[in-house]
Design a protein around this motif. Structure first.
Motif, PDB file in Angstrom:
ATOM      1  N   ARG A 251       0.848  -1.190   0.000  1.00 37.08           N
ATOM      2  CA  ARG A 251       0.000   0.000   0.000  1.00 37.08           C
ATOM      3  C   ARG A 251       0.882   1.237   0.000  1.00 37.08           C
ATOM      4  N   PRO A 252       0.443   2.306  -0.672  1.00 34.87           N
ATOM      5  CA  PRO A 252       1.309   3.490  -0.802  1.00 34.87           C
ATOM      6  C   PRO A 252       1.428   4.279   0.489  1.00 34.87           C
ATOM      7  N   MET A 253       2.517   5.037   0.556  1.00 39.42           N
ATOM      8  CA  MET A 253       2.699   6.040   1.595  1.00 39.42           C
ATOM      9  C   MET A 253       2.874   7.381   0.901  1.00 39.42           C
ATOM     10  N   PHE A 254       2.710   8.464   1.677  1.00 35.46           N
ATOM     11  CA  PHE A 254       2.635   9.782   1.074  1.00 35.46           C
ATOM     12  C   PHE A 254       3.632  10.740   1.716  1.00 35.46           C
ATOM     13  N   ALA A 255       4.040  11.732   0.929  1.00 40.16           N
ATOM     14  CA  ALA A 255       4.985  12.737   1.422  1.00 40.16           C
ATOM     15  C   ALA A 255       4.434  13.383   2.681  1.00 40.16           C
ATOM     16  N   GLY A 256       5.303  13.540   3.672  1.00 44.58           N
ATOM     17  CA  GLY A 256       4.916  14.125   4.948  1.00 44.58           C
ATOM     18  C   GLY A 256       4.640  13.109   6.026  1.00 44.58           C
ATOM     19  N   GLU A 257       4.285  11.881   5.642  1.00 42.67           N
ATOM     20  CA  GLU A 257       4.039  10.845   6.642  1.00 42.67           C
ATOM     21  C   GLU A 257       5.368  10.321   7.195  1.00 42.67           C
ATOM     22  N   HIS A 258       5.344   9.924   8.465  1.00 47.86           N
ATOM     23  CA  HIS A 258       6.522   9.311   9.071  1.00 47.86           C
ATOM     24  C   HIS A 258       6.613   7.855   8.610  1.00 47.86           C
ATOM     25  N   ILE A 259       7.776   7.491   8.082  1.00 49.71           N
ATOM     26  CA  ILE A 259       8.026   6.146   7.580  1.00 49.71           C
ATOM     27  C   ILE A 259       9.061   5.470   8.475  1.00 49.71           C
ATOM     28  N   LEU A 260       8.776   4.229   8.834  1.00 54.41           N
ATOM     29  CA  LEU A 260       9.719   3.431   9.602  1.00 54.41           C
ATOM     30  C   LEU A 260      10.090   2.189   8.810  1.00 54.41           C
ATOM     31  N   ALA A 261      11.362   2.072   8.469  1.00 55.98           N
ATOM     32  CA  ALA A 261      11.887   0.810   7.946  1.00 55.98           C
ATOM     33  C   ALA A 261      12.338  -0.004   9.149  1.00 55.98           C
ATOM     34  N   ASP A 262      11.808  -1.221   9.282  1.00 57.62           N
ATOM     35  CA  ASP A 262      11.987  -2.022  10.482  1.00 57.62           C
ATOM     36  C   ASP A 262      12.447  -3.412  10.073  1.00 57.62           C
ATOM     37  N   GLY A 263      13.419  -3.971  10.796  1.00 53.30           N
ATOM     38  CA  GLY A 263      13.935  -5.278  10.421  1.00 53.30           C
ATOM     39  C   GLY A 263      14.310  -6.144  11.600  1.00 53.30           C
ATOM     40  N   THR A 264      14.210  -7.455  11.374  1.00 54.04           N
ATOM     41  CA  THR A 264      14.578  -8.435  12.387  1.00 54.04           C
ATOM     42  C   THR A 264      15.459  -9.497  11.754  1.00 54.04           C
ATOM     43  N   PRO A 265      16.745  -9.576  12.132  1.00 51.31           N
ATOM     44  CA  PRO A 265      17.612 -10.634  11.603  1.00 51.31           C
ATOM     45  C   PRO A 265      17.351 -11.952  12.309  1.00 51.31           C
ATOM     46  N   SER A 266      17.568 -13.047  11.585  1.00 51.42           N
ATOM     47  CA  SER A 266      17.405 -14.384  12.157  1.00 51.42           C
ATOM     48  C   SER A 266      18.314 -15.341  11.413  1.00 51.42           C
ATOM     49  N   GLY A 267      19.488 -15.611  11.999  1.00 51.75           N
ATOM     50  CA  GLY A 267      20.443 -16.503  11.367  1.00 51.75           C
ATOM     51  C   GLY A 267      20.947 -15.940  10.052  1.00 51.75           C
ATOM     52  N   SER A 268      20.744 -16.689   8.972  1.00 55.82           N
ATOM     53  CA  SER A 268      21.235 -16.272   7.656  1.00 55.82           C
ATOM     54  C   SER A 268      20.190 -15.496   6.875  1.00 55.82           C
ATOM     55  N   LYS A 269      19.140 -15.032   7.564  1.00 51.04           N
ATOM     56  CA  LYS A 269      18.085 -14.284   6.892  1.00 51.04           C
ATOM     57  C   LYS A 269      17.692 -13.072   7.724  1.00 51.04           C
ATOM     58  N   ALA A 270      16.874 -12.224   7.119  1.00 50.85           N
ATOM     59  CA  ALA A 270      16.288 -11.100   7.840  1.00 50.85           C
ATOM     60  C   ALA A 270      14.941 -10.782   7.210  1.00 50.85           C
ATOM     61  N   ARG A 271      13.994 -10.433   8.051  1.00 57.11           N
ATOM     62  CA  ARG A 271      12.681  -9.987   7.592  1.00 57.11           C
ATOM     63  C   ARG A 271      12.586  -8.477   7.802  1.00 57.11           C
ATOM     64  N   LEU A 272      12.137  -7.786   6.779  1.00 53.23           N
ATOM     65  CA  LEU A 272      12.106  -6.337   6.777  1.00 53.23           C
ATOM     66  C   LEU A 272      10.704  -5.863   6.406  1.00 53.23           C
ATOM     67  N   HIS A 273      10.345  -4.678   6.888  1.00 57.19           N
ATOM     68  CA  HIS A 273       9.073  -4.110   6.461  1.00 57.19           C
ATOM     69  C   HIS A 273       9.087  -2.594   6.599  1.00 57.19           C
ATOM     70  N   ILE A 274       8.151  -1.972   5.895  1.00 53.52           N
ATOM     71  CA  ILE A 274       7.909  -0.532   5.995  1.00 53.52           C
ATOM     72  C   ILE A 274       6.608  -0.333   6.757  1.00 53.52           C
ATOM     73  N   ALA A 275       6.692   0.438   7.845  1.00 56.54           N
ATOM     74  CA  ALA A 275       5.518   0.718   8.671  1.00 56.54           C
ATOM     75  C   ALA A 275       5.188   2.197   8.635  1.00 56.54           C
ATOM     76  N   GLY A 276       3.900   2.483   8.718  1.00 54.71           N
ATOM     77  CA  GLY A 276       3.412   3.834   8.914  1.00 54.71           C
ATOM     78  C   GLY A 276       2.426   3.807  10.059  1.00 54.71           C
ATOM     79  N   HIS A 277       1.903   4.957  10.426  1.00 55.19           N
ATOM     80  CA  HIS A 277       0.945   4.973  11.540  1.00 55.19           C
ATOM     81  C   HIS A 277      -0.395   4.369  11.133  1.00 55.19           C
ATOM     82  N   ARG A 278      -0.691   4.327   9.806  1.00 55.75           N
ATOM     83  CA  ARG A 278      -1.965   3.771   9.345  1.00 55.75           C
ATOM     84  C   ARG A 278      -1.929   2.257   9.233  1.00 55.75           C
ATOM     85  N   GLU A 279      -0.774   1.724   8.850  1.00 57.13           N
ATOM     86  CA  GLU A 279      -0.620   0.285   8.669  1.00 57.13           C
ATOM     87  C   GLU A 279       0.785  -0.126   9.067  1.00 57.13           C
ATOM     88  N   ALA A 280       0.899  -1.370   9.514  1.00 58.68           N
ATOM     89  CA  ALA A 280       2.204  -1.876   9.942  1.00 58.68           C
ATOM     90  C   ALA A 280       2.999  -2.491   8.800  1.00 58.68           C
TER      91      ALA A 280
END
Length: 290
Positions: A251-280
């Motif tokens: 889903r899109p995000m818009f200029a002015g909104e706070h964006i959080l790039a968030d990640g969790t490493p696990s062994g030889s991999k990592a899961r990443l996501h983009i969160a905003g206040h409207r959606e995780a």
């Protein structure tokens, strides 16, 4: 009585565009410009440096003549644009396998070809999923193999489900140990459009966004969200070499909104996501390491 819509798959039954080959000297300039855009003190800026994953999007750019652009700023016609009437395009995600990093200052070759073409029917009507396969080579050796998934529809479809007013104060909550926060403004979006030769008006033309596309503000580039997720790896685990990655733009995000790039490493991999206040989960990615 409304005429029965023609299935989108019928427009591409005989559409088989041939592969195309491009070359680029991979000069350090675009990488240095991206480093400045992201306020990075130090990254790949010298000849011989490895190019971070997905930064190949800064190279092999095509600058068409102005008359070749459609009313939305996209090309009217190109080799891998399907012949769909009133075509609307959405970048959905992709995958990339890194055999060896591309090196700045070394001439590179890109071979683009058509992958899968899959008609589907969703809640918004007929959709056409097109995958473009891209292989990057240096000195005759394959360095990267990338696939990009683009979704097309004919016409605008249903009304967009977006907020009427944007909130530029709400901050998303962190989940994982890797975090990168950014609040993109129109200047940042303009500079990223220039770095990627992207003339789509949703990223810089506010009246067009509001009146034609039905968005509440300027849209943050999907590729920029993907790059921000990969920045988590480069900033938090620079010793790790990415072997493969996959990402999905939800889903899109818009200029002015706070964006959080968030990640969790696990062994030889990592899961990443983009969160905003409207959606995780505005975007998600998974990375594996060598």
């Amino acid at each position: 009585m409304q005429p029965t819509p023609v299935p989108l798959g019928s427009y591409v039954e005989s559409w088989h565009p041939a592969p195309v080959k491009d070359e680029d000297p991979l000069l350090p300039g675009p990488a240095a410009a991206m480093s400045a855009l992201l306020d990075l003190p130090d990254t790949a800026t010298e000849a011989g440096d490895p190019l971070p994953p997905l930064w190949q999007w800064l190279y092999f750019l095509h600058w068409p003549a102005q008359h070749e652009l459609g009313p939305d700023g996209h090309l009217r016609d190109a080799r891998f644009l399907p012949p769909v009437p009133d075509r609307q395009r959405m970048f959905a995600g992709g995958r990339c396998t890194v055999h060896r990093p591309l090196r700045l200052g070394e001439p590179a070759e890109r071979v683009s070809s058509l992958g899968a073409v899959t008609p589907k029917h969703g809640r918004t009507g007929d959709l056409l999923f097109v995958t473009e396969r891209i292989e990057f080579r240096q000195s005759g050796r394959t360095c990267l193999v990338e696939e990009q998934d683009i979704v097309y529809r004919s016409g605008r479809g249903v009304e967009r489900d977006h907020p009427a007013v944007l909130d530029d104060s709400a901050v998303p909550e962190a989940e994982g140990p890797w975090q990168l926060r950014i609040q993109p403004d129109p200047t940042l979006l303009f500079r990223f459009s220039a770095l990627t030769a992207n003339a789509h008006r949703i990223h810089y033309d506010m009246p067009y966004c509001l009146d034609t596309e039905g968005y509440p503000g300027l849209v943050v580039h999907g590729p920029l969200l993907a790059l921000l997720m990969l920045e988590l790896v480069r900033r938090n685990a620079p010793e790790l070499q990415v072997r493969s990655l996959s990402y999905r733009l939800r889903r899109p995000m818009f200029a002015g909104e706070h964006i959080l790039a968030d990640g969790t490493p696990s062994g030889s991999k990592a899961r990443l996501h983009i969160a905003g206040h409207r959606e995780a989960r505005h975007a998600t990615a998974e990375v594996s390491f060598v």
